[in-house]
Design an enzyme around this catalytic site. Structure first.
Site, mmCIF file in Angstrom:
data_model
loop_
_atom_site.group_PDB
_atom_site.id
_atom_site.type_symbol
_atom_site.label_atom_id
_atom_site.label_comp_id
_atom_site.label_asym_id
_atom_site.label_seq_id
_atom_site.Cartn_x
_atom_site.Cartn_y
_atom_site.Cartn_z
ATOM 1 N N SER A 1 83.385 -12.071 -36.455
ATOM 2 C CA SER A 1 82.119 -12.433 -37.099
ATOM 3 C C SER A 1 82.279 -12.339 -38.612
ATOM 4 C CB SER A 1 81.049 -11.440 -36.633
ATOM 5 O OG SER A 1 79.897 -11.495 -37.427
ATOM 6 N N TYR B 1 76.321 -4.020 -35.005
ATOM 7 C CA TYR B 1 77.085 -5.269 -34.829
ATOM 8 C C TYR B 1 78.253 -5.318 -35.817
ATOM 9 C CZ TYR B 1 77.540 -10.390 -34.131
ATOM 10 O OH TYR B 1 77.984 -11.658 -33.848
HETATM 11 C C1 GCO Z 1 72.995 -12.015 -38.119
HETATM 12 C C2 GCO Z 1 73.676 -13.058 -37.250
HETATM 13 C C3 GCO Z 1 75.170 -12.888 -37.304
HETATM 14 C C4 GCO Z 1 75.867 -14.042 -36.638
HETATM 15 C C5 GCO Z 1 77.352 -14.136 -36.788
HETATM 16 C C6 GCO Z 1 77.804 -14.185 -38.210
HETATM 17 O O1 GCO Z 1 71.997 -11.480 -37.701
HETATM 18 O O2 GCO Z 1 73.474 -11.783 -39.227
HETATM 19 O O3 GCO Z 1 73.247 -13.061 -35.934
HETATM 20 O O4 GCO Z 1 75.517 -11.657 -36.893
HETATM 21 O O5 GCO Z 1 75.527 -14.119 -35.300
HETATM 22 O O6 GCO Z 1 78.053 -13.205 -36.035
HETATM 23 O O7 GCO Z 1 79.184 -14.335 -38.249
#
Ligand code: GCO
Ligand code: CA
Length: 260
Positions: free
Chosen positions: A144, A157
């Site tokens: 990501s 995340y």
């Molecule tokens: C967020 C997005 C990201 C994307 C992606 C970016 O909330 O910033 O959902 O996390 O999904 O992974 O590369």
């Protein structure tokens, strides 16, 4: 000889029932691969298998939670027994919880790490061992922008995707000598269901992303297919531990003021 031909290869895509996973699966199938899809929602799986079938791809689906290592081990045995060994593993399944760190429930933080990072480890271990015994294979971890950058509300995340980048390098370190190439793809901001809540017209984040992306648009899931095929093919046999960012240039730039 077509350097990107995947004929005779079997590709397992976790979370391959929709979104980026589906777009990459279709790319692999167009290059000749047979698809094995995992997911957690039977209804989504039925729709996906129907869609793959309509396009003429060979695809089978398995419902299980990749974070349950005992169950995943059983399912991988079943997948191999029913259709043969896996040549290409795409660790694509992922979840996100958007909540500031001050109030993020710890259980939510844990769950994101479990699915996005531990799940990828479990599947890599199960299938990587088989690839080593079979003389080689390809593992593609879907990273990501958050493997490199922070952003308000995505602490879990970012921690998971940063971890997945380093897991990619570490597995590459251990398995390159076994002819297992472990690499990653780092998508920028793509138009999928995951980003739907922040992509709506008039939402400040929507404008922010378009301004922040040199290509000045959201990614189309199709934009990922070619990179997935490259990392799944013999063209990448000496490429190890790399994350290829497919991001319209986001990581190349500091960005610009909103009036430029
Ligand atoms: C967020 C997005 C990201 C994307 C992606 C970016 O909330 O910033 O959902 O996390 O999904 O992974 O590369
Ligand atoms: Ca085969």
């Amino acid at each position: 000889m077509n350097m990107f031909d995947l004929t005779g290869k079997r590709a397992l895509i976790t979370g391959g029932t929709h979104g980026l996973g589906m777009a990459m699966a279709e790319g692999l199938a167009n290059a000749g691969a047979e698809l094995v899809i995992t997911g957690t929602t039977p209804a989504k799986m039925n729709d996906a298998l129907l869609a793959y079938k309509e396009k003429g791809y060979k695809a089978s689906g398995y419902i299980f939670d990749i974070t349950d290592d005992k169950l995943a081990a059983k399912k991988v045995e079943e997948i191999v027994a029913e259709g043969g060994e896996i040549d290409i593993l795409v660790n694509n399944a992922g979840i996100i919880k958007r909540e500031l760190a001050t109030t993020m429930p710890v259980d939510d933080f844990r769950r994101v790490i479990e699915v996005d990072l531990v799940g990828a480890f479990i599947m890599s271990q199960l299938i990587g061992n088989r690839m080593i015994n079979n003389g080689g294979g390809k593992i593609i971890n879907i990273c990501s922008m958050m493997s490199e950058l922070g952003r308000n509300s995505v602490s879990a995340y970012a921690a998971a995707k940063g971890g997945l980048k380093m897991l990619t390098r570490n597995l590459a370190t251990e398995w390159a000598k076994h002819n297992v190439q472990v690499n990653g793809i780092g998508p920028g901001y793509f138009a999928t269901s995951q980003t739907a809540p922040i992509r709506v017209d008039g939402h400040p984040f929507n404008e922010f992303i378009i301004n922040r992306t040199p290509a000045a648009r959201w990614g189309d899931p199709q934009d990922l297919a070619g990179t997935a095929v490259f990392l799944a093919s013999k063209s990448s046999d000496f490429v190890n531990g790399q994350i290829i960012y497919v991001d319209g240039g986001i990581l190349a730039t500091i960005g610009k003021p909103s009036n430029e």
